[in-house]
Design a protein around this motif. Structure first.
Motif, PDB file in Angstrom:
ATOM      1  N   LEU A 178       0.851  -1.189   0.000  1.00 51.99           N
ATOM      2  CA  LEU A 178       0.000   0.000   0.000  1.00 51.99           C
ATOM      3  C   LEU A 178       0.884   1.235   0.000  1.00 51.99           C
ATOM      4  O   LEU A 178       1.805   1.338   0.825  1.00 51.99           O
ATOM      5  N   VAL A 179       0.585   2.158  -0.891  1.00 54.23           N
ATOM      6  CA  VAL A 179       1.383   3.369  -0.991  1.00 54.23           C
ATOM      7  C   VAL A 179       0.474   4.530  -1.359  1.00 54.23           C
ATOM      8  O   VAL A 179      -0.573   4.342  -1.993  1.00 54.23           O
ATOM      9  N   GLN A 180       0.861   5.727  -0.955  1.00 58.34           N
ATOM     10  CA  GLN A 180       0.086   6.910  -1.305  1.00 58.34           C
ATOM     11  C   GLN A 180       0.390   7.345  -2.746  1.00 58.34           C
ATOM     12  O   GLN A 180       1.481   7.063  -3.277  1.00 58.34           O
ATOM     13  N   ALA A 181      -0.560   8.029  -3.333  1.00 53.63           N
ATOM     14  CA  ALA A 181      -0.356   8.545  -4.686  1.00 53.63           C
ATOM     15  C   ALA A 181       0.917   9.397  -4.734  1.00 53.63           C
ATOM     16  O   ALA A 181       1.190  10.178  -3.807  1.00 53.63           O
ATOM     17  N   GLY A 182       1.684   9.201  -5.796  1.00 56.20           N
ATOM     18  CA  GLY A 182       2.958   9.885  -5.935  1.00 56.20           C
ATOM     19  C   GLY A 182       4.143   9.119  -5.400  1.00 56.20           C
ATOM     20  O   GLY A 182       5.294   9.485  -5.662  1.00 56.20           O
ATOM     21  N   GLY A 183       3.864   8.063  -4.675  1.00 55.95           N
ATOM     22  CA  GLY A 183       4.929   7.268  -4.083  1.00 55.95           C
ATOM     23  C   GLY A 183       5.513   6.261  -5.050  1.00 55.95           C
ATOM     24  O   GLY A 183       5.161   6.218  -6.236  1.00 55.95           O
ATOM     25  N   SER A 184       6.415   5.439  -4.509  1.00 50.65           N
ATOM     26  CA  SER A 184       7.126   4.458  -5.326  1.00 50.65           C
ATOM     27  C   SER A 184       7.109   3.083  -4.672  1.00 50.65           C
ATOM     28  O   SER A 184       7.049   2.975  -3.437  1.00 50.65           O
ATOM     29  N   LEU A 185       7.174   2.075  -5.509  1.00 45.40           N
ATOM     30  CA  LEU A 185       7.351   0.696  -5.080  1.00 45.40           C
ATOM     31  C   LEU A 185       8.237   0.006  -6.101  1.00 45.40           C
ATOM     32  O   LEU A 185       8.239   0.390  -7.279  1.00 45.40           O
ATOM     33  N   ARG A 186       8.948  -1.027  -5.664  1.00 45.10           N
ATOM     34  CA  ARG A 186       9.701  -1.846  -6.604  1.00 45.10           C
ATOM     35  C   ARG A 186       9.237  -3.294  -6.483  1.00 45.10           C
ATOM     36  O   ARG A 186       9.313  -3.876  -5.402  1.00 45.10           O
ATOM     37  N   LEU A 187       8.783  -3.815  -7.585  1.00 44.94           N
ATOM     38  CA  LEU A 187       8.401  -5.220  -7.637  1.00 44.94           C
ATOM     39  C   LEU A 187       9.580  -6.052  -8.116  1.00 44.94           C
ATOM     40  O   LEU A 187      10.325  -5.627  -9.008  1.00 44.94           O
ATOM     41  N   SER A 188       9.719  -7.217  -7.515  1.00 43.44           N
ATOM     42  CA  SER A 188      10.778  -8.140  -7.903  1.00 43.44           C
ATOM     43  C   SER A 188      10.160  -9.467  -8.309  1.00 43.44           C
ATOM     44  O   SER A 188       9.146  -9.886  -7.752  1.00 43.44           O
ATOM     45  N   CYS A 189      10.802 -10.119  -9.261  1.00 38.38           N
ATOM     46  CA  CYS A 189      10.344 -11.435  -9.712  1.00 38.38           C
ATOM     47  C   CYS A 189      11.562 -12.345  -9.811  1.00 38.38           C
ATOM     48  O   CYS A 189      12.506 -12.043 -10.558  1.00 38.38           O
ATOM     49  N   ALA A 190      11.524 -13.424  -9.059  1.00 40.26           N
ATOM     50  CA  ALA A 190      12.612 -14.396  -9.069  1.00 40.26           C
ATOM     51  C   ALA A 190      12.208 -15.599  -9.901  1.00 40.26           C
ATOM     52  O   ALA A 190      11.139 -16.189  -9.679  1.00 40.26           O
TER      53      ALA A 190
END
Length: 119
Positions: A11-23
């Motif tokens: 969960l993140v606020q608008a304007g924020g960042s996340l990084r998804l990883s796939c192994a």
């Protein structure tokens, strides 16, 4: 059989960042391409970004310039850096990989990771 395991949603606020990883459970050199798809409630699954064996990339228009995709061949990992997140980016994000042979195309999917962007 190729297994894909995603991580990094949340969960993140608008304007924020996340990084998804796939192994991946195999060398990603053995895969024609890897990528990320997403599916929002009531909508069809859509392509977000892909990266080919040689590093070529393809993006959905809505994420161009915001969600760079990258790969680490030494770790058999693919990443999706999501910047400038918007509420409309809320969806379950799936890692995808595919191979193409004389038998045709075979797709592999991860279990999905939820991304929720609050306004």
């Amino acid at each position: 059989q190729v297994q894909l395991v995603e991580s990094g949603g949340g969960l993140v606020q608008a304007g924020g960042s996340l990084r998804l990883s796939c192994a991946a459970s195999v060398s990603i050199f053995s895969l024609n391409a890897m990528g990320w798809y997403r599916q929002a409630p009531g909508k069809q699954r859509e392509l977000v970004a892909t990266i080919g064996r040689g590093g070529s990339t393809n993006y959905h228009d809505s994420v161009k310039g915001r969600f760079p995709i990258s790969r680490d061949n030494s770790k058999n990992m693919v990443y999706l850096q999501m910047n400038g997140l918007k509420p409309e980016d809320t969806a379950v994000y799936y890692c995808n990989a595919f191979t193409v042979s004389g038998m045709g195309r075979v797709d592999y999917w991860g279990q999905g990771t939820q991304v929720t962007v609050s306004s």
